[in-house]
Design an enzyme around this catalytic site. Structure first.
Site, PDB file in Angstrom:
ATOM      1  N   GLN A   1       0.854  -1.198   0.000  1.00 16.31           N
ATOM      2  CA  GLN A   1       0.000   0.000   0.000  1.00 16.31           C
ATOM      3  C   GLN A   1       0.885   1.241   0.000  1.00 16.31           C
ATOM      4  O   GLN A   1       0.396   2.364  -0.121  1.00 16.31           O
ATOM      5  CB  GLN A   1      -0.887   0.032   1.238  1.00 16.31           C
TER       6      GLN A   1
ATOM      7  N   VAL B   1       3.604   4.071  -1.058  1.00 20.38           N
ATOM      8  CA  VAL B   1       3.958   4.775  -2.305  1.00 20.38           C
ATOM      9  C   VAL B   1       5.463   5.057  -2.341  1.00 20.38           C
ATOM     10  O   VAL B   1       5.965   5.615  -3.312  1.00 20.38           O
ATOM     11  CB  VAL B   1       3.132   6.094  -2.453  1.00 20.38           C
ATOM     12  N   ASP B   2       6.194   4.603  -1.272  1.00 17.57           N
ATOM     13  CA  ASP B   2       7.652   4.748  -1.304  1.00 17.57           C
ATOM     14  C   ASP B   2       8.250   3.599  -2.129  1.00 17.57           C
ATOM     15  O   ASP B   2       7.535   2.665  -2.501  1.00 17.57           O
ATOM     16  CB  ASP B   2       8.233   4.763   0.136  1.00 17.57           C
TER      17      ASP B   2
ATOM     18  N   HIS C   1      -1.515   1.126  -4.351  1.00 17.77           N
ATOM     19  CA  HIS C   1      -1.932   2.512  -4.143  1.00 17.77           C
ATOM     20  C   HIS C   1      -1.041   3.484  -4.905  1.00 17.77           C
ATOM     21  O   HIS C   1      -1.081   4.677  -4.645  1.00 17.77           O
ATOM     22  CB  HIS C   1      -1.912   2.868  -2.639  1.00 17.77           C
TER      23      HIS C   1
ATOM     24  N   CYS D   1       2.144  17.758 -20.019  1.00 14.80           N
ATOM     25  CA  CYS D   1       2.511  16.334 -20.131  1.00 14.80           C
ATOM     26  C   CYS D   1       3.640  16.205 -21.163  1.00 14.80           C
ATOM     27  O   CYS D   1       3.523  16.753 -22.269  1.00 14.80           O
ATOM     28  CB  CYS D   1       1.286  15.539 -20.583  1.00 14.80           C
TER      29      CYS D   1
ATOM     30  N   GLY E   1       2.705  -4.184   9.169  1.00 15.76           N
ATOM     31  CA  GLY E   1       2.659  -2.733   9.382  1.00 15.76           C
ATOM     32  C   GLY E   1       1.516  -2.025   8.697  1.00 15.76           C
ATOM     33  O   GLY E   1       1.706  -0.959   8.103  1.00 15.76           O
TER      34      GLY E   1
ATOM     35  N   SER F   1      -2.677  -0.828   9.393  1.00  9.08           N
ATOM     36  CA  SER F   1      -3.732  -0.721  10.411  1.00  9.08           C
ATOM     37  C   SER F   1      -5.002  -1.432   9.972  1.00  9.08           C
ATOM     38  O   SER F   1      -5.935  -1.598  10.753  1.00  9.08           O
ATOM     39  CB  SER F   1      -4.037   0.757  10.691  1.00  9.08           C
TER      40      SER F   1
ATOM     41  N   ALA G   1       8.563  -4.388  13.215  1.00  6.96           N
ATOM     42  CA  ALA G   1       8.785  -5.311  12.075  1.00  6.96           C
ATOM     43  C   ALA G   1      10.272  -5.474  11.769  1.00  6.96           C
ATOM     44  O   ALA G   1      10.704  -6.542  11.320  1.00  6.96           O
ATOM     45  CB  ALA G   1       8.061  -4.770  10.846  1.00  6.96           C
TER      46      ALA G   1
HETATM   47  C1  BV8 Z   1     -11.752   1.923  -3.696  1.00 13.59           C
HETATM   48  C2  BV8 Z   1      -3.029   7.402  -1.055  1.00 13.59           C
HETATM   49  C3  BV8 Z   1     -13.393   1.354  -5.273  1.00 13.59           C
HETATM   50  C4  BV8 Z   1      -2.355   8.569  -0.537  1.00 13.59           C
HETATM   51  C5  BV8 Z   1      -4.431   5.955   0.183  1.00 13.59           C
HETATM   52  C6  BV8 Z   1     -16.865   2.465   3.779  1.00 13.59           C
HETATM   53  C7  BV8 Z   1     -16.476   1.205   4.196  1.00 13.59           C
HETATM   54  C8  BV8 Z   1     -15.429   0.536   3.580  1.00 13.59           C
HETATM   55  C9  BV8 Z   1     -14.734   1.117   2.531  1.00 13.59           C
HETATM   56  C10 BV8 Z   1     -15.110   2.376   2.132  1.00 13.59           C
HETATM   57  C11 BV8 Z   1     -16.173   3.054   2.739  1.00 13.59           C
HETATM   58  N1  BV8 Z   1     -16.281   4.259   2.127  1.00 13.59           N
HETATM   59  C12 BV8 Z   1     -15.341   4.345   1.136  1.00 13.59           C
HETATM   60  C13 BV8 Z   1     -14.642   3.212   1.135  1.00 13.59           C
HETATM   61  C14 BV8 Z   1     -13.539   2.864   0.265  1.00 13.59           C
HETATM   62  C15 BV8 Z   1     -12.272   3.567   0.723  1.00 13.59           C
HETATM   63  C16 BV8 Z   1     -11.913   3.214   2.156  1.00 13.59           C
HETATM   64  O1  BV8 Z   1     -11.403   2.151   2.428  1.00 13.59           O
HETATM   65  N2  BV8 Z   1     -12.197   4.122   3.084  1.00 13.59           N
HETATM   66  C17 BV8 Z   1     -11.922   3.799   4.482  1.00 13.59           C
HETATM   67  C18 BV8 Z   1     -10.984   4.837   5.071  1.00 13.59           C
HETATM   68  C19 BV8 Z   1     -13.232   3.706   5.197  1.00 13.59           C
HETATM   69  N3  BV8 Z   1     -11.266   3.016  -0.162  1.00 13.59           N
HETATM   70  C20 BV8 Z   1     -11.051   3.576  -1.352  1.00 13.59           C
HETATM   71  O2  BV8 Z   1     -11.585   4.590  -1.769  1.00 13.59           O
HETATM   72  C21 BV8 Z   1     -10.087   2.802  -2.233  1.00 13.59           C
HETATM   73  N4  BV8 Z   1     -10.663   2.656  -3.544  1.00 13.59           N
HETATM   74  O3  BV8 Z   1     -12.369   1.407  -2.796  1.00 13.59           O
HETATM   75  O4  BV8 Z   1     -12.100   1.826  -5.023  1.00 13.59           O
HETATM   76  C22 BV8 Z   1     -14.238   2.590  -5.360  1.00 13.59           C
HETATM   77  C23 BV8 Z   1     -14.235   3.293  -6.551  1.00 13.59           C
HETATM   78  C24 BV8 Z   1     -15.032   4.409  -6.657  1.00 13.59           C
HETATM   79  C25 BV8 Z   1     -15.798   4.853  -5.570  1.00 13.59           C
HETATM   80  C26 BV8 Z   1     -15.725   4.169  -4.332  1.00 13.59           C
HETATM   81  C27 BV8 Z   1     -14.943   3.036  -4.223  1.00 13.59           C
HETATM   82  C28 BV8 Z   1      -8.776   3.576  -2.385  1.00 13.59           C
HETATM   83  C29 BV8 Z   1      -7.950   3.379  -1.149  1.00 13.59           C
HETATM   84  C30 BV8 Z   1      -6.568   4.003  -1.348  1.00 13.59           C
HETATM   85  C31 BV8 Z   1      -6.593   5.355  -0.735  1.00 13.59           C
HETATM   86  N5  BV8 Z   1      -5.257   5.939  -0.809  1.00 13.59           N
HETATM   87  N6  BV8 Z   1      -3.304   6.602   0.083  1.00 13.59           N
HETATM   88  C32 BV8 Z   1      -0.995   8.245  -0.042  1.00 13.59           C
HETATM   89  O5  BV8 Z   1      -0.646   7.061   0.145  1.00 13.59           O
HETATM   90  O6  BV8 Z   1      -0.275   9.227   0.167  1.00 13.59           O
HETATM   91  S1  BV8 Z   1      -4.753   5.151   1.605  1.00 13.59           S
HETATM   92  C33 BV8 Z   1      -3.491   5.292   2.738  1.00 13.59           C
HETATM   93  O7  BV8 Z   1      -3.843   4.371   3.793  1.00 13.59           O
HETATM   94  C34 BV8 Z   1      -2.120   4.840   2.264  1.00 13.59           C
HETATM   95  O8  BV8 Z   1      -2.113   4.311   0.964  1.00 13.59           O
HETATM   96  C35 BV8 Z   1      -1.783   3.729   3.238  1.00 13.59           C
HETATM   97  O9  BV8 Z   1      -0.967   2.807   2.663  1.00 13.59           O
HETATM   98  C36 BV8 Z   1      -3.126   3.195   3.524  1.00 13.59           C
HETATM   99  C37 BV8 Z   1      -3.229   2.268   4.677  1.00 13.59           C
HETATM  100  O10 BV8 Z   1      -2.572   2.882   5.785  1.00 13.59           O
HETATM  101  P1  BV8 Z   1      -1.454   1.992   6.519  1.00 13.59           P
HETATM  102  O11 BV8 Z   1      -0.391   1.656   5.524  1.00 13.59           O
HETATM  103  O12 BV8 Z   1      -2.128   0.864   7.209  1.00 13.59           O
HETATM  104  O13 BV8 Z   1      -0.832   3.031   7.528  1.00 13.59           O
HETATM  105  P2  BV8 Z   1      -1.410   3.415   8.964  1.00 13.59           P
HETATM  106  O14 BV8 Z   1      -0.679   4.624   9.417  1.00 13.59           O
HETATM  107  O15 BV8 Z   1      -2.911   3.432   8.917  1.00 13.59           O
HETATM  108  O16 BV8 Z   1      -0.996   2.163   9.902  1.00 13.59           O
HETATM  109  C38 BV8 Z   1       0.367   1.877  10.126  1.00 13.59           C
HETATM  110  C39 BV8 Z   1       0.392   0.595  10.944  1.00 13.59           C
HETATM  111  O17 BV8 Z   1       1.754   0.227  11.160  1.00 13.59           O
HETATM  112  C40 BV8 Z   1      -0.244   0.751  12.328  1.00 13.59           C
HETATM  113  O18 BV8 Z   1      -1.112  -0.363  12.556  1.00 13.59           O
HETATM  114  C41 BV8 Z   1       0.953   0.712  13.291  1.00 13.59           C
HETATM  115  O19 BV8 Z   1       0.618   0.054  14.504  1.00 13.59           O
HETATM  116  C42 BV8 Z   1       1.938  -0.123  12.504  1.00 13.59           C
HETATM  117  N7  BV8 Z   1       3.343   0.158  12.807  1.00 13.59           N
HETATM  118  C43 BV8 Z   1       3.935   1.367  13.028  1.00 13.59           C
HETATM  119  N8  BV8 Z   1       5.278   1.193  13.212  1.00 13.59           N
HETATM  120  C44 BV8 Z   1       5.513  -0.139  13.064  1.00 13.59           C
HETATM  121  C45 BV8 Z   1       4.304  -0.799  12.806  1.00 13.59           C
HETATM  122  N9  BV8 Z   1       4.218  -2.139  12.631  1.00 13.59           N
HETATM  123  C46 BV8 Z   1       5.363  -2.851  12.719  1.00 13.59           C
HETATM  124  N10 BV8 Z   1       6.575  -2.289  12.961  1.00 13.59           N
HETATM  125  C47 BV8 Z   1       6.692  -0.945  13.143  1.00 13.59           C
HETATM  126  N11 BV8 Z   1       7.905  -0.398  13.396  1.00 13.59           N
END
Ligand code: BV8
Length: 235
Positions: free
Chosen positions: A93, A95-96, A111, A138, A178, A180, A222
């Site tokens: 997921q 983008v790095d 993503h 472009c 890693g 959530s 991790a």
């Molecule tokens: C889609 C781009 C079809 C920017 C990102 C209602 C219910 C369910 C779903 C939906 C809903 N309403 C809308 C939706 C769909 C929506 C969605 O899921 N919304 C959620 C928030 C409710 N999803 C979408 O829109 C997706 N597309 O469904 O297409 C569609 C088409 C048309 C219309 C509708 C639907 C698109 C999703 C992609 C969005 N873009 N990012 C950018 O990256 O800059 S999402 C963003 O979150 C990033 O990409 C990131 O990768 C992603 C997930 O986050 P995590 O990587 O998990 O990071 P986070 O900080 O949350 O967690 C880090 C974890 O690491 C933690 O648990 C922490 O404890 C742990 N950690 C920390 N340090 C360590 C560690 N673990 C181990 N070791 C460590 N050292």
């Protein structure tokens, strides 16, 4: 002798890059604390104020360019190079490009990638680690004002979903590192693997929301837990 697996899928999120110094999204000092996610990572937000989105990624790009892979990324490469399996793929997921810098293979950026720009006019995708702005033209069709970071925003479909579907239905080991588990459809990948009989293991600092689908939780950083697990697999 450790269990033998034939097809391994590794799903990674921002947490695998945390020990490389990159902020995650949803922690206390998370990337989105100073920006509303709806403004910088949604289709509507981009349409409303594209320059604000370009600026957000222009600020982030140099940090990701300088970041180096950590022991978790390197352990995955060690697994790919030494474990006899039919396929070991990374669905990220992130983008790095830290998996690429760690010389891993079979990487699917569902993503998108911060060093890629897409033209919404002709579909051309090109790479840059520099800045992009709304009125840039472009390099392919020369039309200005249609460039967007090749990052999947909320409301956009994911990339490589055909490959992902195939891998999830074929895998006998699914490892999540890693993430959530709050963003769909990526957060639902474990369920597909689980329902296909795969062993499912979560590596995180804590148990996450869809924990009931994981047969095992390995809690800790991790950079420590994943290399240890992979060394066990390689015995
Ligand atoms: C889609 C781009 C079809 C920017 C990102 C209602 C219910 C369910 C779903 C939906 C809903 N309403 C809308 C939706 C769909 C929506 C969605 O899921 N919304 C959620 C928030 C409710 N999803 C979408 O829109 C997706 N597309 O469904 O297409 C569609 C088409 C048309 C219309 C509708 C639907 C698109 C999703 C992609 C969005 N873009 N990012 C950018 O990256 O800059 S999402 C963003 O979150 C990033 O990409 C990131 O990768 C992603 C997930 O986050 P995590 O990587 O998990 O990071 P986070 O900080 O949350 O967690 C880090 C974890 O690491 C933690 O648990 C922490 O404890 C742990 N950690 C920390 N340090 C360590 C560690 N673990 C181990 N070791 C460590 N050292």
């Amino acid at each position: 002798m450790a269990e033998r697996y034939k097809n391994i899928v590794i799903l990674t999120g921002a947490g695998i890059s945390a020990e490389s110094g990159l902020s995650t999204f949803r922690s206390e000092n998370g990337l989105w604390n100073n920006h509303r996610v709806e403004d910088v990572a949604s289709v509507e937000g981009f349409a409303r104020n594209p320059e604000y989105v370009h600026e957000f990624y222009n600020e982030l790009r140099p940090l990701l360019f300088k970041a180096e892979p950590n022991s978790a990324h390197l352990a995955i490469t060690k697994l790919q190079e030494n474990y006899k399996a039919e396929n070991i793929s990374i669905i990220t997921q992130n983008v790095d490009t830290l998996h690429e810098k760690a010389k891993s293979k079979n990487i699917y950026h569902i993503h998108g990638q911060i060093n890629q720009i897409v033209c919404l006019n002709c579909g051309h995708i090109f790479e840059t680690w520099g800045e992009t702005h709304t009125d840039d033209a472009c390099p392919n069709c020369k039309v200005a004002g249609m460039l967007k970071p090749n990052i999947v925003f909320f409301g956009e479909n994911l990339l490589y979903m055909n490959e992902v579907d195939y891998l999830l239905n074929k895998c006998d080991l699914f490892i999540s590192v890693g993430t959530s588990g709050v963003v769909y459809p990526a957060a639902g990948f474990v369920q597909i693997a689980y329902l296909n009989g795969a062993k499912t293991i979560e590596f995180n600092m804590e148990q996450t929301s869809n924990n009931y689908m994981f047969s095992e939780h390995i809690i800790g950083k991790a950079g420590t837990t994943l290399p240890k697990f992979i060394d066990e697999l390689l015995k």
